[in-house]
Design a protein around this motif. Structure first.
Motif, PDB file in Angstrom:
ATOM      1  N   ALA A  15       0.837  -1.207   0.000  1.00 21.24           N
ATOM      2  CA  ALA A  15       0.000   0.000   0.000  1.00 21.24           C
ATOM      3  C   ALA A  15       0.872   1.258   0.000  1.00 21.24           C
ATOM      4  CB  ALA A  15      -0.941  -0.001   1.204  1.00 21.24           C
ATOM      5  N   GLN A  16       1.929   1.247   0.797  1.00 19.29           N
ATOM      6  CA  GLN A  16       2.846   2.390   0.849  1.00 19.29           C
ATOM      7  C   GLN A  16       3.551   2.577  -0.493  1.00 19.29           C
ATOM      8  OE1 GLN A  16       3.290   4.694   3.162  1.00 19.29           O
ATOM      9  NE2 GLN A  16       4.879   5.706   1.981  1.00 19.29           N
TER      10      GLN A  16
ATOM     11  N   ALA B 140       2.464   1.667  -3.455  1.00 17.91           N
ATOM     12  CA  ALA B 140       1.486   2.159  -4.437  1.00 17.91           C
ATOM     13  C   ALA B 140       1.223   3.653  -4.237  1.00 17.91           C
ATOM     14  CB  ALA B 140       0.184   1.364  -4.337  1.00 17.91           C
ATOM     15  N   ARG B 141       1.155   4.095  -2.983  1.00 15.37           N
ATOM     16  CA  ARG B 141       0.975   5.525  -2.686  1.00 15.37           C
ATOM     17  C   ARG B 141       2.153   6.331  -3.234  1.00 15.37           C
ATOM     18  NH1 ARG B 141      -1.277   4.185   1.926  1.00 15.37           N
ATOM     19  NH2 ARG B 141       0.666   3.932   3.040  1.00 15.37           N
TER      20      ARG B 141
ATOM     21  N   GLN C  11       2.049   6.566  -7.004  1.00 16.49           N
ATOM     22  CA  GLN C  11       1.082   7.538  -7.492  1.00 16.49           C
ATOM     23  C   GLN C  11       1.613   8.963  -7.324  1.00 16.49           C
ATOM     24  OE1 GLN C  11      -2.917   7.106  -5.955  1.00 16.49           O
ATOM     25  NE2 GLN C  11      -3.667   7.515  -8.025  1.00 16.49           N
TER      26      GLN C  11
ATOM     27  N   ARG D 124      -5.493   4.047  -9.012  1.00 13.88           N
ATOM     28  CA  ARG D 124      -6.383   4.391  -7.893  1.00 13.88           C
ATOM     29  C   ARG D 124      -7.272   3.206  -7.520  1.00 13.88           C
ATOM     30  NH1 ARG D 124      -6.626   9.275 -10.601  1.00 13.88           N
ATOM     31  NH2 ARG D 124      -8.574   8.730 -11.638  1.00 13.88           N
TER      32      ARG D 124
ATOM     33  N   ARG E  59      -5.188   0.736  -5.679  1.00 14.81           N
ATOM     34  CA  ARG E  59      -4.983   1.172  -4.286  1.00 14.81           C
ATOM     35  C   ARG E  59      -6.216   0.896  -3.443  1.00 14.81           C
ATOM     36  NH1 ARG E  59      -2.959   6.946  -3.540  1.00 14.81           N
ATOM     37  NH2 ARG E  59      -2.986   6.204  -1.406  1.00 14.81           N
ATOM     38  N   ASP E  60      -7.397   1.111  -3.991  1.00 19.70           N
ATOM     39  CA  ASP E  60      -8.633   0.804  -3.260  1.00 19.70           C
ATOM     40  C   ASP E  60      -8.726  -0.695  -2.981  1.00 19.70           C
ATOM     41  OD1 ASP E  60      -9.322   3.489  -3.368  1.00 19.70           O
ATOM     42  OD2 ASP E  60     -10.779   3.235  -5.002  1.00 19.70           O
TER      43      ASP E  60
END
Length: 181
Positions: A72-73, A75-76, A79, A103, A106-107
């Motif tokens: 998750a980190q 992917a953030r 982006q 996005r 990420r969801d």
């Protein structure tokens, strides 16, 4: 160290894992932005590969949850990196499509992480949705890179030149386009 773009014909095998995508991305790049995007995407692909490998090998839930948090980190950060790319990238239609796919990924990562943390019975469904979106997102990224590196090349203006049969890479891109909702 500058690399030349990997010829599309060099894709002699099918990309069957997230690790294969990561290795393919290291094969070349046209300019500094392209090299950086390839590196960042390769890192994201490796994070995806690690998380899916842990999940498929039946590692304990704590290890999987920690890896999904790292994903998750990553992917953030990926982006955020995209926002700093030059206007030539932002002008491509595929750039917006890729950002939307990222996005959605990420969801899906957040939903999977939440299902893991809650020990939800929906974890399997969340994982499958994540995996589907991961493939779609990486496919969109490959299309974006291809359009940036090769899409603006000189077109033949010789009359009567017949188009060549689509390459494997072009067929792969067309397949990913069909996956778009």
């Amino acid at each position: 160290m500058a690399c030349m773009p990997a010829p599309l014909s060099s894709l002699q095998h099918t990309l069957q894992s997230f690790g294969d995508i990561s290795r393919f991305l290291r094969e070349g790049g046209a300019d500094e932005d392209s090299l950086l995007l390839r590196d960042k995407l390769g890192a994201l692909s490796m994070q995806i590969d690690e998380a899916t490998r842990l999940r498929r090998t039946g590692a304990d839930a704590t290890a999987i949850t920690r890896r999904v948090g790292d994903l998750a980190q990553c992917a953030r950060e990926h982006q955020l990196f995209l926002t700093g790319l030059g206007s030539a990238w932002h002008a491509l239609y595929e750039f917006g499509v890729y950002q939307r796919a990222l996005r959605e990924l990420r969801d899906a990562i957040a939903a999977w992480q939440q299902a893991l943390e809650r020990h939800s019975t929906q974890e399997g469904t969340s994982f499958r949705q994540f995996e589907l979106l991961a493939w779609r997102t990486l496919g969109e990224a490959l299309l974006l890179i291809d359009m940036y590196e090769h899409g603006s090349g000189p077109q033949s203006d010789l009359p009567g030149v017949l188009p060549q049969r689509p390459s494997r890479w072009q067929r792969l891109r067309a397949w990913f386009r069909r996956l778009r909702p």
